[in-house]
Design a protein around this motif. Structure first.
Motif, short mmCIF file in Angstrom:
data_model
loop_
_atom_site.label_atom_id
_atom_site.label_comp_id
_atom_site.label_asym_id
_atom_site.label_seq_id
_atom_site.Cartn_x
_atom_site.Cartn_y
_atom_site.Cartn_z
N VAL A 25 0.84 -1.21 0.00
CA VAL A 25 0.00 0.00 0.00
C VAL A 25 0.87 1.25 0.00
O VAL A 25 0.60 2.22 -0.74
CB VAL A 25 -0.95 -0.02 1.22
N CYS A 26 1.91 1.26 0.82
CA CYS A 26 2.82 2.43 0.86
C CYS A 26 3.50 2.63 -0.49
O CYS A 26 3.63 3.76 -0.97
CB CYS A 26 3.86 2.25 1.96
N TYR A 27 3.95 1.53 -1.10
CA TYR A 27 4.61 1.62 -2.41
C TYR A 27 3.63 2.15 -3.46
O TYR A 27 3.97 3.03 -4.26
CB TYR A 27 5.12 0.23 -2.81
N TYR A 28 2.42 1.62 -3.46
CA TYR A 28 1.43 2.05 -4.45
C TYR A 28 1.06 3.52 -4.26
O TYR A 28 0.95 4.28 -5.23
CB TYR A 28 0.18 1.17 -4.34
N ALA A 29 0.86 3.93 -2.99
CA ALA A 29 0.53 5.34 -2.73
C ALA A 29 1.65 6.26 -3.18
O ALA A 29 1.41 7.32 -3.79
CB ALA A 29 0.24 5.52 -1.25
N ALA A 30 2.90 5.86 -2.93
CA ALA A 30 4.04 6.66 -3.39
C ALA A 30 4.10 6.70 -4.91
O ALA A 30 4.44 7.73 -5.51
CB ALA A 30 5.34 6.09 -2.82
N GLY A 31 3.74 5.58 -5.55
CA GLY A 31 3.72 5.54 -7.01
C GLY A 31 2.68 6.47 -7.60
O GLY A 31 2.94 7.18 -8.58
N ARG A 32 1.50 6.46 -7.03
CA ARG A 32 0.46 7.37 -7.53
C ARG A 32 0.86 8.83 -7.32
O ARG A 32 0.56 9.69 -8.15
CB ARG A 32 -0.86 7.09 -6.80
N LEU A 33 1.55 9.09 -6.21
CA LEU A 33 2.02 10.45 -5.96
C LEU A 33 3.06 10.86 -7.00
O LEU A 33 3.04 11.99 -7.51
CB LEU A 33 2.62 10.54 -4.56
N GLY A 34 3.96 9.94 -7.34
CA GLY A 34 4.96 10.25 -8.36
C GLY A 34 4.35 10.43 -9.74
O GLY A 34 4.77 11.31 -10.50
N LEU A 35 3.34 9.62 -10.05
CA LEU A 35 2.71 9.72 -11.37
C LEU A 35 1.86 10.98 -11.52
O LEU A 35 1.52 11.37 -12.64
CB LEU A 35 1.82 8.50 -11.60
N SER A 36 1.53 11.63 -10.40
CA SER A 36 0.74 12.85 -10.50
C SER A 36 1.52 14.02 -11.08
O SER A 36 0.93 15.04 -11.46
CB SER A 36 0.20 13.23 -9.11
N GLN A 37 2.85 13.89 -11.15
CA GLN A 37 3.68 14.96 -11.69
C GLN A 37 4.53 14.43 -12.84
O GLN A 37 5.75 14.38 -12.77
CB GLN A 37 4.57 15.57 -10.59
N GLN A 38 3.88 13.99 -13.89
CA GLN A 38 4.58 13.44 -15.05
C GLN A 38 5.01 14.56 -15.99
O GLN A 38 4.41 15.63 -16.04
CB GLN A 38 3.68 12.47 -15.81
N LEU A 39 6.08 14.28 -16.71
CA LEU A 39 6.53 15.15 -17.79
C LEU A 39 6.54 14.36 -19.09
O LEU A 39 6.70 13.14 -19.08
CB LEU A 39 7.92 15.70 -17.51
N VAL A 40 6.38 15.06 -20.20
CA VAL A 40 6.43 14.43 -21.51
C VAL A 40 7.63 14.99 -22.26
O VAL A 40 7.77 16.20 -22.42
CB VAL A 40 5.15 14.68 -22.31
N ALA A 41 8.52 14.10 -22.68
CA ALA A 41 9.72 14.49 -23.43
C ALA A 41 9.80 13.67 -24.70
O ALA A 41 10.00 12.45 -24.65
CB ALA A 41 10.97 14.28 -22.59
N ASP A 42 9.62 14.32 -25.84
CA ASP A 42 9.62 13.65 -27.14
C ASP A 42 8.64 12.48 -27.17
O ASP A 42 8.91 11.40 -27.70
CB ASP A 42 11.03 13.13 -27.48
N GLY A 43 7.46 12.70 -26.60
CA GLY A 43 6.42 11.68 -26.61
C GLY A 43 6.53 10.65 -25.52
O GLY A 43 5.63 9.84 -25.33
N ALA A 44 7.61 10.64 -24.76
CA ALA A 44 7.80 9.67 -23.67
C ALA A 44 7.41 10.31 -22.35
O ALA A 44 7.79 11.45 -22.06
CB ALA A 44 9.25 9.21 -23.61
N VAL A 45 6.63 9.58 -21.55
CA VAL A 45 6.19 10.06 -20.25
C VAL A 45 7.23 9.68 -19.21
O VAL A 45 7.60 8.51 -19.08
CB VAL A 45 4.82 9.47 -19.89
#
Length: 329
Positions: A25-45
């Motif tokens: 649960v801690c890992y998943y919550a941290a993952g969702r937190l990290g995915l909330s601030q994605q960047l796109v570089a040359d089409g790659a997230v």
């Protein structure tokens, strides 16, 4: 006499299951937190900071290998939330599980201390736990995407670099803070509370102002970081670095302030360079100051014990001399 009611401990399988679920649960919550601030570089997230790696390494350092199933389950949940599970998902989960385990093994081999009170501990966490071990997760993840035709060959090195830096920054920025929280105790009242509150206010005001300014002045964050690390070591340096990194990531995602007018690749490179130097400065400077303070306390303690021993010897010598004088009379 009142009857004594025995309290039976939970069966070990149940304890392991609860631990696995909690880590996942801690890992998943941290993952969702990290995915909330994605960047796109040359089409790659990409994610500039991947907090789950910091969570995984922390759990392994504190609780050992029994956290490995929880890390694997948490990584699987994060990957499953992004795409349909398949060969590529299995490879990514494997890489994200093996990398923290390798980091833990390397850190344990060099005598790493979770207190981070020595410079060698900070260097080990950066160069072994972050930069070296995270080559596994980034290489495995980007390689699997390339082999399954989900990543163009031209984008491989860009995605690999972003993956590697993001995972490494998760260890550098998140792991020290979690280790600090684990051993945190309520500090005694002192006059430094006023300084701590003042530092927090200055950081909360100045960092967003500098980051969102149209004038590129991110370097003004570093004096605050040095102030926090010199006066409060990890307790000041790491929260300051993490806050500045999060604010910069949000600004980069919004393409504003110091990150306005840049291409996607330029934004990613500038942000990751900023995050990397922040984490390294805060962690290593805090470790150096902590080591010096511990050395000073050890020397002061040794001097105090030496003075007490000399006083005891002098007192014993005076008593002996007095007794000898009485016998002579």
């Amino acid at each position: 006499m009142a009857a004594v009611v025995g309290i039976h401990a939970w069966p070990r399988p149940a304890v392991l299951a609860c631990e696995t679920l909690l880590v996942a649960v801690c890992y998943y919550a941290a993952g969702r937190l990290g995915l909330s601030q994605q960047l796109v570089a040359d089409g790659a997230v990409v994610t500039p900071i991947w907090p789950p790696t910091g969570v995984a390494v922390t759990c392994l350092l504190l609780f050992g290998f029994r956290c490995v199933p929880g890390i694997a389950v948490g990584a699987l949940l994060v990957v499953a939330s992004l795409s349909t599970p398949g060969l590529s998902a299995a490879g990514i989960v494997l890489g994200n599980t093996v990398a923290p385990v390798c980091a833990f093994l390397m850190l344990r081999a060099v005598g790493f201390r979770v207190s981070l009170s020595r410079l060698r501990d900070g260097l080990a966490l950066v160069f072994l736990g972050a930069l070296t071990a995270m080559l596994i997760s980034s290489g495995t993840g980007a390689g699997v995407l390339l082999l399954t035709d989900k990543l163009a060959p031209d984008d491989f090195w860009l995605v690999w670099l972003a993956w590697w830096v993001g995972d490494a920054m998760g260890v550098v920025l998140v792991t020290p803070l979690l280790l600090l929280l684990h051993r945190a105790r309520r500090p005694p009242p002192s006059g430094r509370w006023a300084e701590a509150v003042g530092l927090a206010l200055v950081v909360c005001v100045l960092v967003p102002m500098v980051t969102y300014s149209s004038v590129s002045a991110l370097f003004l964050v570093y004096p605050l970081l040095v102030w926090a690390a010199l006066r409060f070591q990890l307790a000041g340096g790491m929260p300051c670095a993490l806050f500045a990194s999060v604010v910069a990531t949000v600004a980069a995602r919004q393409e504003t302030g110091s990150f306005g007018g840049l291409t996607d690749v330029e934004t990613m490179m500038k942000l990751q360079a900023f995050n990397g130097t922040l984490g390294l400065t805060a962690l290593l400077l805090s470790s150096v100051i902590s080591e010096q303070l511990n050395t000073r306390r050890s020397v002061e303690r040794a001097c105090h014990e030496l003075v007490e021993a000399l006083q005891h010897l002098n007192a014993g010598g005076s008593g002996t001399t007095g007794a000898a004088g009485r016998d002579a009379r």
